[in-house]
Design a protein around this motif. Structure first.
Motif, PDB file in Angstrom:
ATOM      1  N   LEU A   9      37.725  37.626  38.020  1.00  0.00           N
ATOM      2  CA  LEU A   9      39.180  37.466  38.131  1.00  0.00           C
ATOM      3  C   LEU A   9      39.597  35.997  37.983  1.00  0.00           C
ATOM      4  CD1 LEU A   9      40.738  39.727  40.908  1.00  0.00           C
ATOM      5  CD2 LEU A   9      41.167  39.758  38.449  1.00  0.00           C
ATOM      6  N   LEU A  10      38.730  35.108  38.463  1.00  0.00           N
ATOM      7  CA  LEU A  10      39.053  33.672  38.333  1.00  0.00           C
ATOM      8  C   LEU A  10      39.121  33.265  36.864  1.00  0.00           C
ATOM      9  CD1 LEU A  10      36.984  32.155  41.285  1.00  0.00           C
ATOM     10  CD2 LEU A  10      39.481  32.330  41.108  1.00  0.00           C
ATOM     11  N   ILE A  11      38.280  33.917  36.060  1.00  0.00           N
ATOM     12  CA  ILE A  11      38.339  33.641  34.610  1.00  0.00           C
ATOM     13  C   ILE A  11      39.656  34.184  34.034  1.00  0.00           C
ATOM     14  CG2 ILE A  11      37.251  34.121  32.371  1.00  0.00           C
ATOM     15  CD1 ILE A  11      34.547  34.186  33.903  1.00  0.00           C
ATOM     16  N   ARG A 169      39.918  40.393  31.134  1.00  0.00           N
ATOM     17  CA  ARG A 169      40.366  41.516  31.974  1.00  0.00           C
ATOM     18  C   ARG A 169      39.467  42.745  31.789  1.00  0.00           C
ATOM     19  NH1 ARG A 169      45.771  41.603  33.937  1.00  0.00           N
ATOM     20  NH2 ARG A 169      45.737  43.875  33.746  1.00  0.00           N
ATOM     21  N   SER A 170      38.942  42.917  30.576  1.00  0.00           N
ATOM     22  CA  SER A 170      38.212  44.146  30.247  1.00  0.00           C
ATOM     23  C   SER A 170      36.953  44.346  31.086  1.00  0.00           C
ATOM     24  CB  SER A 170      37.875  44.154  28.752  1.00  0.00           C
ATOM     25  OG  SER A 170      36.918  43.146  28.498  1.00  0.00           O
ATOM     26  N   VAL A 171      36.469  43.252  31.687  1.00  0.00           N
ATOM     27  CA  VAL A 171      35.229  43.403  32.464  1.00  0.00           C
ATOM     28  C   VAL A 171      35.482  43.431  33.981  1.00  0.00           C
ATOM     29  CG1 VAL A 171      33.772  42.405  30.674  1.00  0.00           C
ATOM     30  CG2 VAL A 171      34.805  40.907  32.405  1.00  0.00           C
ATOM     31  N   VAL A 172      36.770  43.438  34.377  1.00  0.00           N
ATOM     32  CA  VAL A 172      37.090  43.439  35.813  1.00  0.00           C
ATOM     33  C   VAL A 172      37.361  44.866  36.293  1.00  0.00           C
ATOM     34  CG1 VAL A 172      38.563  42.443  37.618  1.00  0.00           C
ATOM     35  CG2 VAL A 172      38.148  41.162  35.515  1.00  0.00           C
ATOM     36  N   ASP A 173      36.905  45.127  37.498  1.00  0.00           N
ATOM     37  CA  ASP A 173      37.132  46.426  38.146  1.00  0.00           C
ATOM     38  C   ASP A 173      38.639  46.732  38.227  1.00  0.00           C
ATOM     39  OD1 ASP A 173      35.619  48.348  40.307  1.00  0.00           O
ATOM     40  OD2 ASP A 173      37.666  47.820  40.956  1.00  0.00           O
ATOM     41  N   GLU A 174      39.015  48.010  37.960  1.00  0.00           N
ATOM     42  CA  GLU A 174      40.421  48.452  37.931  1.00  0.00           C
ATOM     43  C   GLU A 174      41.178  48.110  39.209  1.00  0.00           C
ATOM     44  OE1 GLU A 174      42.840  49.740  36.092  1.00  0.00           O
ATOM     45  OE2 GLU A 174      41.532  49.389  34.354  1.00  0.00           O
ATOM     46  N   ASN A 175      40.503  48.395  40.331  1.00  0.00           N
ATOM     47  CA  ASN A 175      41.130  48.175  41.638  1.00  0.00           C
ATOM     48  C   ASN A 175      41.503  46.701  41.825  1.00  0.00           C
ATOM     49  OD1 ASN A 175      41.949  48.639  44.315  1.00  0.00           O
ATOM     50  ND2 ASN A 175      39.904  48.050  45.069  1.00  0.00           N
ATOM     51  N   TYR A 176      40.570  45.822  41.497  1.00  0.00           N
ATOM     52  CA  TYR A 176      40.820  44.381  41.609  1.00  0.00           C
ATOM     53  C   TYR A 176      41.945  43.952  40.656  1.00  0.00           C
ATOM     54  CZ  TYR A 176      36.830  43.234  44.596  1.00  0.00           C
ATOM     55  OH  TYR A 176      35.959  43.124  45.646  1.00  0.00           O
ATOM     56  N   LEU A 177      41.890  44.521  39.456  1.00  0.00           N
ATOM     57  CA  LEU A 177      42.878  44.155  38.437  1.00  0.00           C
ATOM     58  C   LEU A 177      44.292  44.509  38.865  1.00  0.00           C
ATOM     59  CD1 LEU A 177      41.997  44.953  34.719  1.00  0.00           C
ATOM     60  CD2 LEU A 177      42.560  42.763  35.772  1.00  0.00           C
TER      61      LEU A 177
END
Ligand SMILES: [Zn+2]
Length: 234
Positions: A9-11, A169-177
């Motif tokens: 997410l920091l990225i 964004r494509s590699v981040v978990d849905e919930n976190y996103l």
């Protein structure tokens, strides 16, 4: 051990901020451009007004020249008439007219001399000011060109920057996103994901509760600042 989702997410956040910067810069360009254009218009109007004032003096001078010439012709006419008149009082009347006209010519000539001095001074000042203003206009036009180039470059880079966000964004978990997007919408400015240091949220700089402070160390689920609601990690 930091939460890998937070690291991802920091990225996303870094790249979001990069897009925002480009957008902010793009948004400022029309204002900067119209400020420059407005300035140029005003400068050109100043030059025009000064040039007009100078021309008016030239016109006045040429009118005075014509007037003097007319009066000189009148004097020549009076002199011719004097040769033809028989009576003394008619002759004297013409002499009086000649003297009067000569006085008028002398007054007009004085005004011409004043005017010539005024024209000299005005013209000198005008030329100096015009040179300065012209140079400034050239500089401002150059700035407008640079502005357009910057606008083109920014427009070209924004698509790339947005694509980079999507990749991150494509590699981040849905919930976190979804939490990240919610926080981003709520917060006036980044960071949206903030580190807790010395018990303080890196977003709002306020002291967080002991619970938040402890939970922030736990990976696997998102945590939030109890002061500003930003996502936090430790
Ligand atoms: Zn906070």
């Amino acid at each position: 051990m930091p939460d890998p989702q937070i690291e991802k997410l920091l990225i996303v956040q870094d790249r979001d901020v990069a897009v925002q910067k480009i957008e902010q810069e793009l948004a400022r360009i029309p204002q900067e451009r119209s400020a420059l254009e407005g300035h140029i218009t005003a400068e050109e109007a100043n030059i025009e007004a000064a040039s007009h004032a100078l021309k008016e003096k030239e016109v006045e001078r040429s009118e005075l020249d014509t007037e003097i010439k007319t009066k000189e012709e009148a004097i020549a006419r009076f002199r011719t008439q004097q040769l033809e008149v028989k009576k003394n009082d008619e002759y004297r009347a013409l002499t009086h007219q000649i003297e009067q006209t000569e006085q008028e010519i002398s007054d007009l000539e004085e005004r011409v001399i004043e005017l010539l001095l005024e024209i000299d001074e005005t013209s000198e000042t005008f030329q100096e000011e015009k040179a300065t203003i012209d140079a400034r206009i050239v500089e401002e036009k150059k700035q407008i060109t640079l502005l357009s180039e910057r606008e083109e470059n920014l427009k070209a880079s924004i698509d790339e920057a947005k694509a980079a966000v999507e990749t991150a964004r494509s590699v981040v978990d849905e919930n976190y996103l979804s939490h990240y997007d919610r926080v981003k919408k709520l917060s006036k400015r980044p960071p949206y994901v903030a580190r807790i240091e010395a018990h303080k949220c890196g977003g709002c700089h306020l002291r967080v509760s002991n619970e938040v402070n402890g939970n922030a160390l736990v990976a696997g689920e998102p945590h939030f600042c109890d002061q500003c609601a930003r996502m936090v990690y430790a």
